[in-house]
Design a protein around this motif. Structure first.
Motif, PDB file in Angstrom:
ATOM      1  N   GLU A  70      29.227  54.603  48.085  1.00 54.73           N
ATOM      2  CA  GLU A  70      28.225  54.833  47.031  1.00 54.73           C
ATOM      3  C   GLU A  70      26.864  55.161  47.654  1.00 54.73           C
ATOM      4  O   GLU A  70      26.165  56.058  47.180  1.00 54.73           O
ATOM      5  CB  GLU A  70      28.124  53.591  46.139  1.00 54.73           C
ATOM      6  N   GLU A  71      26.520  54.455  48.751  1.00 51.25           N
ATOM      7  CA  GLU A  71      25.230  54.720  49.416  1.00 51.25           C
ATOM      8  C   GLU A  71      25.230  56.128  50.022  1.00 51.25           C
ATOM      9  O   GLU A  71      24.282  56.887  49.848  1.00 51.25           O
ATOM     10  CB  GLU A  71      25.010  53.706  50.544  1.00 51.25           C
ATOM     11  N   VAL A  72      26.313  56.468  50.729  1.00 53.35           N
ATOM     12  CA  VAL A  72      26.354  57.763  51.430  1.00 53.35           C
ATOM     13  C   VAL A  72      26.398  58.919  50.429  1.00 53.35           C
ATOM     14  O   VAL A  72      25.708  59.925  50.590  1.00 53.35           O
ATOM     15  CB  VAL A  72      27.572  57.825  52.398  1.00 53.35           C
ATOM     16  N   GLY A  73      27.204  58.756  49.366  1.00 51.58           N
ATOM     17  CA  GLY A  73      27.382  59.861  48.412  1.00 51.58           C
ATOM     18  C   GLY A  73      26.392  59.849  47.255  1.00 51.58           C
ATOM     19  O   GLY A  73      26.303  60.841  46.518  1.00 51.58           O
ATOM     20  N   GLY A  74      25.689  58.743  47.087  1.00 51.53           N
ATOM     21  CA  GLY A  74      24.715  58.665  45.992  1.00 51.53           C
ATOM     22  C   GLY A  74      25.364  58.663  44.612  1.00 51.53           C
ATOM     23  O   GLY A  74      24.753  59.102  43.638  1.00 51.53           O
ATOM     24  N   ARG A  75      26.600  58.179  44.519  1.00 47.73           N
ATOM     25  CA  ARG A  75      27.317  58.133  43.213  1.00 47.73           C
ATOM     26  C   ARG A  75      27.986  56.788  43.053  1.00 47.73           C
ATOM     27  O   ARG A  75      28.582  56.280  44.007  1.00 47.73           O
ATOM     28  CB  ARG A  75      28.444  59.175  43.212  1.00 47.73           C
ATOM     29  N   ARG A  76      27.953  56.233  41.861  1.00 45.30           N
ATOM     30  CA  ARG A  76      28.652  54.965  41.610  1.00 45.30           C
ATOM     31  C   ARG A  76      30.147  55.223  41.464  1.00 45.30           C
ATOM     32  O   ARG A  76      30.549  56.217  40.848  1.00 45.30           O
ATOM     33  CB  ARG A  76      28.130  54.325  40.327  1.00 45.30           C
ATOM     34  N   PHE A  77      30.964  54.332  42.021  1.00 44.63           N
ATOM     35  CA  PHE A  77      32.416  54.474  41.925  1.00 44.63           C
ATOM     36  C   PHE A  77      32.949  53.733  40.705  1.00 44.63           C
ATOM     37  O   PHE A  77      32.423  52.685  40.325  1.00 44.63           O
ATOM     38  CB  PHE A  77      33.085  53.869  43.174  1.00 44.63           C
ATOM     39  N   GLN A  78      33.996  54.298  40.140  1.00 47.19           N
ATOM     40  CA  GLN A  78      34.761  53.587  39.121  1.00 47.19           C
ATOM     41  C   GLN A  78      35.911  52.881  39.850  1.00 47.19           C
ATOM     42  O   GLN A  78      36.554  53.506  40.705  1.00 47.19           O
ATOM     43  CB  GLN A  78      35.339  54.633  38.175  1.00 47.19           C
ATOM     44  N   LEU A  79      36.145  51.606  39.546  1.00 48.13           N
ATOM     45  CA  LEU A  79      37.168  50.854  40.276  1.00 48.13           C
ATOM     46  C   LEU A  79      38.360  50.517  39.397  1.00 48.13           C
ATOM     47  O   LEU A  79      38.203  50.183  38.222  1.00 48.13           O
ATOM     48  CB  LEU A  79      36.565  49.560  40.836  1.00 48.13           C
ATOM     49  N   GLU A  80      39.550  50.616  40.029  1.00 53.70           N
ATOM     50  CA  GLU A  80      40.784  50.232  39.330  1.00 53.70           C
ATOM     51  C   GLU A  80      41.445  49.185  40.229  1.00 53.70           C
ATOM     52  O   GLU A  80      41.733  49.462  41.399  1.00 53.70           O
ATOM     53  CB  GLU A  80      41.659  51.495  39.224  1.00 53.70           C
ATOM     54  N   PHE A  81      41.646  47.968  39.733  1.00 52.13           N
ATOM     55  CA  PHE A  81      42.224  46.895  40.547  1.00 52.13           C
ATOM     56  C   PHE A  81      43.723  46.761  40.259  1.00 52.13           C
ATOM     57  O   PHE A  81      44.125  46.789  39.099  1.00 52.13           O
ATOM     58  CB  PHE A  81      41.527  45.562  40.261  1.00 52.13           C
ATOM     59  N   VAL A  82      44.510  46.627  41.333  1.00 50.60           N
ATOM     60  CA  VAL A  82      45.931  46.301  41.164  1.00 50.60           C
ATOM     61  C   VAL A  82      46.089  44.874  41.692  1.00 50.60           C
ATOM     62  O   VAL A  82      45.906  44.637  42.894  1.00 50.60           O
ATOM     63  CB  VAL A  82      46.846  47.266  41.962  1.00 50.60           C
TER      64      VAL A  82
END
Ligand SMILES: NC(=O)c1ccc[n+]([C@@H]2O[C@H](COP(=O)([O-])OP(=O)(O)OC[C@H]3O[C@@H](n4cnc5c(N)ncnc54)[C@H](OP(=O)(O)O)[C@@H]3O)[C@@H](O)[C@H]2O)c1
Length: 299
Positions: free
Chosen positions: A224-236
């Motif tokens: 997120e820091e390097v790309g400047g975008r927040r990630f959407q997370l999917e947990f298994v």
């Protein structure tokens, strides 16, 4: 003469070993199947790799391939790149032990085998195959070097395993707080090449990890820091993975679930002692994130 078995795959560890060996002026042969990716085969030919046709499921082809060889380097596996008749049993178990036997019979001197971390230690077919091949190799007359990397960045932090950095979406196995010493396949390839002929690597096994242990959630923060975008997370969850492993329809699915449970448990590898005997720089997750996020902009 070296032979690399597993040089034509999409992740590319075996291909990278071929490139590093050719860059050092070494003679290299690679085993290729008729179904192998044509562009990757052409790349190998272009850098001067000699091709030999063969398949781990065809023992006769392995006898041919090992003729005149000093060292076999086997990175092959059906986990990512496979054809219809490839199974964990026919390729990663029987195929690899047949290759050890063929090398032994042909008078090959040494064998470098790509296994995986000792902490990947649950009872599932792929792990059992890796350990069985290690044992077969130790019982042979070949001088062996067993490489046991932990989770590769290029697989587990890539779309192959649901870490889709280009779309800022990550699948996390387990709760994501257990650290892993993620390692780049380029560093594994480098280590494999540096180990060739090194006295410290004769009849030895090396646990291989990257420069730092980071949890999957730490990794997401870096992306997120390097790309400047927040990630959407999917947990298994671990419960779902356990159920997947118990109810899997085949040994491949059982193995994928088993591997994911080991990822969920974390795997920390201290490289201090290993780097003292085989010095080299290691790629950080931040370096990897910069490389792949830069590459994904042009796609
Ligand atoms: N993924 C990880 O996190 C991880 C961690 C530790 C260790 N490793 C190990 O690292 C090694 C290299 O993996 P990679 O990701 O670079 O692999 P990859 O790119 O998927 O390449 C696999 C290679 O194996 C070959 N292969 C498969 N079935 C074969 C058969 N029946 N006969 C001959 N060759 C066959 C493929 O040939 P085709 O191109 O013809 O299909 C390909 O060249 C594997 O042994 C893996 O277990 C991986």
């Amino acid at each position: 003469m070296y032979i690399v078995v597993g040089a034509t795959g999409p992740v590319g560890l075996g291909g990278e070993i071929c490139r590093q060996l050719r860059a050092a002026g070494q003679p290299v042969r690679a085993l290729a199947r008729s179904t192998a990716n044509a562009d990757r085969v052409a790349d190998l030919t272009r850098i001067g790799v000699e091709l030999v046709h063969g398949d781990l499921k065809i023992p006769r082809s392995l006898d041919e391939a090992c003729r005149g060889i000093d060292t076999v380097i086997s990175t092959a596996s059906m986990m990512v790149s496979r054809q219809d008749a490839d199974t964990v049993e026919t390729v990663d178990a029987t195929g690899q032990t047949d290759l050890v036997d063929a090398a032994d019979t042909a008078g090959v001197r040494s064998f470098v085998y790509l296994s995986f971390s000792q902490h990947i230690d649950r009872d599932f077919p792929f792990r059992n195959a890796k350990r069985a091949v290690e044992q077969r190799l130790k019982r042979s007359r070949l001088a062996y070097t067993i490489l046991r990397p932990t989770f590769l960045m290029e697989v587990w932090l890539s779309p192959i395993a649901g870490f889709d950095f280009a779309h800022a979406h990550a699948r996390i196995y387990g709760h994501g707080r257990n650290p892993i010493s993620w390692i780049s396949m380029y560093d594994v390839a480098r280590f494999a090449v540096l180990s060739l002929g090194a006295p410290v690597a004769r009849n030895a096994a090396f646990e291989l990890g990257g420069p730092e242990a980071l949890s999957p959630l730490d990794v997401v923060r870096i992306f997120e820091e390097v790309g400047g975008r927040r990630f959407q997370l999917e947990f298994v969850s671990e419960e779902v993975l356990t159920e997947q492993q118990e109810n899997a329809p085949d040994s491949l699915q059982r193995s994928l679930a088993g591997l994911s449970r080991c990822y969920a448990a974390g795997d920390v590898i201290d490289m201090t002692a290993t780097l003292r005997s085989v010095p080299m720089a290691l790629t950080s997750v931040r370096d990897y994130a910069r490389r792949v996020l830069e590459g994904s902009k042009t796609v």
